[in-house]
Design a protein around this motif. Sequence first.
Motif, mmCIF file in Angstrom:
data_model
loop_
_atom_site.group_PDB
_atom_site.id
_atom_site.type_symbol
_atom_site.label_atom_id
_atom_site.label_comp_id
_atom_site.label_asym_id
_atom_site.label_seq_id
_atom_site.Cartn_x
_atom_site.Cartn_y
_atom_site.Cartn_z
ATOM 1 N N UNK A 169 0.836 -1.200 0.000
ATOM 2 C CA UNK A 169 0.000 0.000 0.000
ATOM 3 C C UNK A 169 0.873 1.254 0.000
ATOM 4 N N UNK A 170 0.246 2.384 -0.321
ATOM 5 C CA UNK A 170 0.960 3.657 -0.379
ATOM 6 C C UNK A 170 0.827 4.466 0.898
ATOM 7 N N UNK A 171 -0.185 4.175 1.695
ATOM 8 C CA UNK A 171 -0.480 4.959 2.892
ATOM 9 C C UNK A 171 -1.272 4.074 3.847
ATOM 10 N N UNK A 172 -1.099 4.316 5.132
ATOM 11 C CA UNK A 172 -1.880 3.615 6.150
ATOM 12 C C UNK A 172 -3.019 4.520 6.590
ATOM 13 N N UNK A 173 -4.219 3.950 6.676
ATOM 14 C CA UNK A 173 -5.403 4.684 7.160
ATOM 15 C C UNK A 173 -5.905 3.987 8.413
ATOM 16 N N UNK A 174 -6.070 4.757 9.510
ATOM 17 C CA UNK A 174 -6.592 4.193 10.743
ATOM 18 C C UNK A 174 -7.768 5.033 11.216
ATOM 19 N N UNK A 175 -8.793 4.365 11.685
ATOM 20 C CA UNK A 175 -10.020 5.021 12.125
ATOM 21 C C UNK A 175 -9.923 5.358 13.614
ATOM 22 N N UNK A 176 -9.513 6.573 13.909
ATOM 23 C CA UNK A 176 -9.332 6.968 15.306
ATOM 24 C C UNK A 176 -10.650 7.252 16.007
ATOM 25 N N UNK A 177 -11.680 7.584 15.228
ATOM 26 C CA UNK A 177 -13.008 7.809 15.816
ATOM 27 C C UNK A 177 -14.037 7.042 15.012
ATOM 28 N N UNK A 183 -23.477 2.547 11.153
ATOM 29 C CA UNK A 183 -24.369 2.465 12.317
ATOM 30 C C UNK A 183 -23.692 1.736 13.471
ATOM 31 N N UNK A 184 -23.937 2.235 14.662
ATOM 32 C CA UNK A 184 -23.323 1.631 15.841
ATOM 33 C C UNK A 184 -22.050 2.314 16.274
ATOM 34 N N UNK A 185 -21.494 3.165 15.427
ATOM 35 C CA UNK A 185 -20.338 3.964 15.829
ATOM 36 C C UNK A 185 -20.786 5.410 16.000
ATOM 37 N N UNK A 186 -19.965 6.190 16.681
ATOM 38 C CA UNK A 186 -20.289 7.582 16.948
ATOM 39 C C UNK A 186 -19.109 8.461 16.548
ATOM 40 N N UNK A 187 -19.384 9.434 15.689
ATOM 41 C CA UNK A 187 -18.307 10.298 15.207
ATOM 42 C C UNK A 187 -17.617 11.051 16.330
ATOM 43 N N UNK A 188 -18.345 11.369 17.377
ATOM 44 C CA UNK A 188 -17.784 12.198 18.443
ATOM 45 C C UNK A 188 -17.051 11.383 19.501
ATOM 46 N N UNK A 189 -16.933 10.064 19.279
ATOM 47 C CA UNK A 189 -16.258 9.211 20.247
ATOM 48 C C UNK A 189 -15.035 8.546 19.620
ATOM 49 N N UNK A 190 -13.996 8.387 20.429
ATOM 50 C CA UNK A 190 -12.774 7.719 19.963
ATOM 51 C C UNK A 190 -13.002 6.225 19.814
ATOM 52 N N UNK A 191 -12.246 5.623 18.884
ATOM 53 C CA UNK A 191 -12.220 4.170 18.743
ATOM 54 C C UNK A 191 -10.931 3.585 19.295
ATOM 55 N N UNK A 192 -9.826 4.297 19.072
ATOM 56 C CA UNK A 192 -8.528 3.840 19.556
ATOM 57 C C UNK A 192 -7.989 4.836 20.572
ATOM 58 N N UNK A 193 -7.179 4.317 21.500
ATOM 59 C CA UNK A 193 -6.489 5.179 22.435
ATOM 60 C C UNK A 193 -5.101 5.538 21.932
ATOM 61 N N UNK A 194 -4.396 6.309 22.740
ATOM 62 C CA UNK A 194 -3.084 6.811 22.327
ATOM 63 C C UNK A 194 -2.087 5.682 22.094
#
Length: 389
Positions: A169-177, A183-194
């Motif tokens: 791949x050319x770039x890594x993409x990670x979903x931090x929120x 559905x079932x996820x919330x944009x205003x909440x984190x998914x991963x910690x530091x």
Amino acid sequence: MQAIRAARLFDGDETVLAGEPTVIVEDGRVVSVRHDGSVPSGAALVDLGDATLLPGLIDAHVHLAFDAGADPVGALAARDDAQALEGMRAAARTALAAGITTVRDLGDRGYLGLLLRAESARDPAAGPHLLTAGPPITTTRGHCWYLGGEADGVESVRAAVRARAERGVDVIKIMASGGELTPGTRSHLSQYGIDELRAAVDEAHRRGLPITAHAHAGQAIADAVEAGVDSVEHCSFFTEDGVEARPEVIEKMARTGVVVSATFGAVPGAAIPPRITARLAALTDLFARFRKAGATVVFGTDAGIGPPKPHDVLPHTVGMTVRTLGLTPVEALRAVTSLPARLCRLDRRKGRLAPGMDADILAVAGDPLTDPAALLDVRAVFRLGHRVR
């Protein structure tokens, strides 16, 4: 050798030329830019008349696997890989016809983008120069989990980055929120910690890859910046019911060079979700804060995620940013040419019309430096010197 001539030229940086500027192209590269309309002996002249030449546009955030329909997730789920890849081919051709000669795909299924990348490398007319992230890394049942990138915990995240690097791949993409499309996820909440984000950054950079974090939530943005990501997608500082900027995070982004990769733009008249419409004024103020702080902002589109965002939407973004965010046309054009080229580590090849650069050229009627709507009136598109429109 060919000579591409028009009435005006914007070089992707700051230079604007009039008086029949001419781009000399050979073997897919720009040899020179002439100010006086002269043509070398033996060169084939392409005279585009009252048009403006500018670098091919760069969309730093697309999803070619999504069909820009009312249910892009469901439509993709209903397709097998062969059907999905054919849809991606069509989306790529749509983008190229609009003068978008480079795209960064930040989430596909099954690494289909790698197959499409190889096709467009062999045939410039097949689509834009493609950078791909493969399936984005996300938590179990997290944002875009259905693309196949679930990983939980530090070691699993590290392994996910390694797997993508080994695939090429050319770039890594990670979903931090969380996100709006799952559905079932919330944009205003984190998914991963530091800790997970630091592990992802460390592994990506160890492999020589840039890493970008999808992040709407303020804490997710703060953690991604602290972890050392190269850019933040959306960077919208969402709360449950609004937008709350964090000045200290914005200032750190400006100071450390973390790029705001804003997904801005929609086709005129498109129905925008009410939860987004209600936040538009606050988002406009947020972008003013980015500019005041001196943060680098590039504009991608999130093309593919719904009817407001077809795969050729990027030209609309330029005019929208001028009208709503107060950018000058030159600033807006740089944010879709030379600045995303730098973000994508392509600035030695893309994003400017200058000697040695790839001959990815867009020609539009009129003058987009006075009227950005001119970008919608395409006269010609060249990729690596091949005229594709």
